[in-house]
Design a protein around this motif. Sequence first.
Motif, PDB file in Angstrom:
ATOM      1  N   ARG A   1       0.845  -1.205   0.000  1.00 30.43           N
ATOM      2  CA  ARG A   1       0.000   0.000   0.000  1.00 30.43           C
ATOM      3  C   ARG A   1       0.876   1.248   0.000  1.00 30.43           C
ATOM      4  O   ARG A   1       0.641   2.192  -0.754  1.00 30.43           O
ATOM      5  CB  ARG A   1      -0.943  -0.006   1.198  1.00 30.43           C
ATOM      6  N   THR A   2       1.901   1.272   0.840  1.00 32.00           N
ATOM      7  CA  THR A   2       2.813   2.415   0.895  1.00 32.00           C
ATOM      8  C   THR A   2       3.507   2.616  -0.450  1.00 32.00           C
ATOM      9  O   THR A   2       3.634   3.737  -0.931  1.00 32.00           O
ATOM     10  CB  THR A   2       3.851   2.214   2.017  1.00 32.00           C
ATOM     11  N   PHE A   3       3.938   1.525  -1.068  1.00 41.71           N
ATOM     12  CA  PHE A   3       4.563   1.586  -2.399  1.00 41.71           C
ATOM     13  C   PHE A   3       3.589   2.201  -3.408  1.00 41.71           C
ATOM     14  O   PHE A   3       3.957   3.071  -4.197  1.00 41.71           O
ATOM     15  CB  PHE A   3       4.976   0.178  -2.837  1.00 41.71           C
ATOM     16  N   LEU A   4       2.337   1.767  -3.378  1.00 40.39           N
ATOM     17  CA  LEU A   4       1.334   2.272  -4.323  1.00 40.39           C
ATOM     18  C   LEU A   4       1.021   3.746  -4.110  1.00 40.39           C
ATOM     19  O   LEU A   4       0.750   4.468  -5.067  1.00 40.39           O
ATOM     20  CB  LEU A   4       0.040   1.460  -4.206  1.00 40.39           C
ATOM     21  N   LEU A   5       1.040   4.183  -2.863  1.00 36.04           N
ATOM     22  CA  LEU A   5       0.672   5.566  -2.552  1.00 36.04           C
ATOM     23  C   LEU A   5       1.811   6.556  -2.751  1.00 36.04           C
ATOM     24  O   LEU A   5       1.625   7.756  -2.563  1.00 36.04           O
ATOM     25  CB  LEU A   5       0.150   5.663  -1.115  1.00 36.04           C
TER      26      LEU A   5
ATOM     27  N   LEU B   1     -10.859   3.762  -5.108  1.00 37.17           N
ATOM     28  CA  LEU B   1     -10.648   2.447  -4.559  1.00 37.17           C
ATOM     29  C   LEU B   1     -10.192   2.523  -3.124  1.00 37.17           C
ATOM     30  O   LEU B   1      -9.734   3.567  -2.658  1.00 37.17           O
ATOM     31  CB  LEU B   1      -9.596   1.705  -5.374  1.00 37.17           C
ATOM     32  N   SER B   2     -10.304   1.403  -2.453  1.00 40.64           N
ATOM     33  CA  SER B   2      -9.706   1.251  -1.134  1.00 40.64           C
ATOM     34  C   SER B   2      -8.279   0.761  -1.378  1.00 40.64           C
ATOM     35  O   SER B   2      -8.072  -0.378  -1.829  1.00 40.64           O
ATOM     36  CB  SER B   2     -10.483   0.223  -0.303  1.00 40.64           C
ATOM     37  N   TRP B   3      -7.295   1.616  -1.118  1.00 44.57           N
ATOM     38  CA  TRP B   3      -5.900   1.239  -1.341  1.00 44.57           C
ATOM     39  C   TRP B   3      -5.523   0.043  -0.481  1.00 44.57           C
ATOM     40  O   TRP B   3      -4.732  -0.805  -0.886  1.00 44.57           O
ATOM     41  CB  TRP B   3      -4.980   2.426  -1.066  1.00 44.57           C
ATOM     42  N   LYS B   4      -6.105  -0.050   0.707  1.00 45.95           N
ATOM     43  CA  LYS B   4      -5.809  -1.181   1.595  1.00 45.95           C
ATOM     44  C   LYS B   4      -6.275  -2.487   0.956  1.00 45.95           C
ATOM     45  O   LYS B   4      -5.524  -3.462   0.892  1.00 45.95           O
ATOM     46  CB  LYS B   4      -6.485  -0.973   2.945  1.00 45.95           C
ATOM     47  N   LYS B   5      -7.500  -2.518   0.472  1.00 40.92           N
ATOM     48  CA  LYS B   5      -8.030  -3.743  -0.142  1.00 40.92           C
ATOM     49  C   LYS B   5      -7.294  -4.070  -1.447  1.00 40.92           C
ATOM     50  O   LYS B   5      -7.039  -5.240  -1.743  1.00 40.92           O
ATOM     51  CB  LYS B   5      -9.534  -3.611  -0.373  1.00 40.92           C
ATOM     52  N   PHE B   6      -6.957  -3.052  -2.211  1.00 40.96           N
ATOM     53  CA  PHE B   6      -6.210  -3.260  -3.453  1.00 40.96           C
ATOM     54  C   PHE B   6      -4.844  -3.868  -3.142  1.00 40.96           C
ATOM     55  O   PHE B   6      -4.411  -4.822  -3.792  1.00 40.96           O
ATOM     56  CB  PHE B   6      -6.087  -1.936  -4.215  1.00 40.96           C
ATOM     57  N   ALA B   7      -4.169  -3.359  -2.132  1.00 44.26           N
ATOM     58  CA  ALA B   7      -2.865  -3.890  -1.726  1.00 44.26           C
ATOM     59  C   ALA B   7      -2.995  -5.326  -1.213  1.00 44.26           C
ATOM     60  O   ALA B   7      -2.131  -6.166  -1.487  1.00 44.26           O
ATOM     61  CB  ALA B   7      -2.238  -2.992  -0.660  1.00 44.26           C
ATOM     62  N   GLU B   8      -4.066  -5.618  -0.500  1.00 44.84           N
ATOM     63  CA  GLU B   8      -4.285  -6.979  -0.017  1.00 44.84           C
ATOM     64  C   GLU B   8      -4.483  -7.943  -1.190  1.00 44.84           C
ATOM     65  O   GLU B   8      -3.998  -9.076  -1.167  1.00 44.84           O
ATOM     66  CB  GLU B   8      -5.489  -7.024   0.927  1.00 44.84           C
ATOM     67  N   THR B   9      -5.187  -7.498  -2.211  1.00 45.89           N
ATOM     68  CA  THR B   9      -5.397  -8.314  -3.407  1.00 45.89           C
ATOM     69  C   THR B   9      -4.072  -8.586  -4.105  1.00 45.89           C
ATOM     70  O   THR B   9      -3.779  -9.715  -4.509  1.00 45.89           O
ATOM     71  CB  THR B   9      -6.377  -7.614  -4.369  1.00 45.89           C
ATOM     72  N   ILE B  10      -3.257  -7.553  -4.235  1.00 45.85           N
ATOM     73  CA  ILE B  10      -1.940  -7.713  -4.865  1.00 45.85           C
ATOM     74  C   ILE B  10      -1.087  -8.684  -4.048  1.00 45.85           C
ATOM     75  O   ILE B  10      -0.450  -9.583  -4.606  1.00 45.85           O
ATOM     76  CB  ILE B  10      -1.247  -6.348  -5.021  1.00 45.85           C
ATOM     77  N   ALA B  11      -1.084  -8.538  -2.739  1.00 45.47           N
ATOM     78  CA  ALA B  11      -0.302  -9.428  -1.875  1.00 45.47           C
ATOM     79  C   ALA B  11      -0.763 -10.878  -2.026  1.00 45.47           C
ATOM     80  O   ALA B  11       0.056 -11.804  -2.012  1.00 45.47           O
ATOM     81  CB  ALA B  11      -0.407  -8.976  -0.421  1.00 45.47           C
ATOM     82  N   ALA B  12      -2.062 -11.095  -2.195  1.00 41.52           N
ATOM     83  CA  ALA B  12      -2.595 -12.442  -2.343  1.00 41.52           C
ATOM     84  C   ALA B  12      -2.092 -13.124  -3.615  1.00 41.52           C
ATOM     85  O   ALA B  12      -1.969 -14.351  -3.657  1.00 41.52           O
ATOM     86  CB  ALA B  12      -4.121 -12.404  -2.337  1.00 41.52           C
ATOM     87  N   LEU B  13      -1.775 -12.340  -4.637  1.00 39.76           N
ATOM     88  CA  LEU B  13      -1.241 -12.899  -5.886  1.00 39.76           C
ATOM     89  C   LEU B  13       0.232 -13.294  -5.751  1.00 39.76           C
ATOM     90  O   LEU B  13       0.770 -13.968  -6.616  1.00 39.76           O
ATOM     91  CB  LEU B  13      -1.418 -11.894  -7.029  1.00 39.76           C
ATOM     92  N   ARG B  14       0.883 -12.840  -4.690  1.00 44.60           N
ATOM     93  CA  ARG B  14       2.281 -13.133  -4.393  1.00 44.60           C
ATOM     94  C   ARG B  14       3.214 -12.849  -5.570  1.00 44.60           C
ATOM     95  O   ARG B  14       3.938 -13.725  -6.043  1.00 44.60           O
ATOM     96  CB  ARG B  14       2.411 -14.568  -3.900  1.00 44.60           C
ATOM     97  N   PRO B  15       3.202 -11.592  -6.040  1.00 47.49           N
ATOM     98  CA  PRO B  15       4.049 -11.262  -7.189  1.00 47.49           C
ATOM     99  C   PRO B  15       5.537 -11.270  -6.829  1.00 47.49           C
ATOM    100  O   PRO B  15       5.915 -10.981  -5.700  1.00 47.49           O
ATOM    101  CB  PRO B  15       3.596  -9.852  -7.560  1.00 47.49           C
TER     102      PRO B  15
END
Length: 77
Positions: free
Chosen positions: A7-11, A37-51
């Motif tokens: 989230r911090t990276f995205l913001l 968007l909710s940056w928190k939820k977006f970041a959680e989604t990205i983390a779930a993909l384990r890029p």
Amino acid sequence: MTAAQIRTFLLGSPKPERLRLTCADEEVHDLDVPRNLSWKKFAETIAALRPELIEAFDGSGKMIRAVRPAEYTGDDA
């Protein structure tokens, strides 16, 4: 990288309009950053993909920053 660190990276400035996530299986996900968007939820989604690599792009397609979550130390210096 935790979801909070993503989230911090995205913001960071400037905020990205598009992301490219490269995962362990070499699968690539191109994501438009949604408006309102909710940056928190977006970041959680990205983390779930384990890029393995997160690349952030501006509206014209120019890369503005990138990070390899496995190598991220949390140092912003």
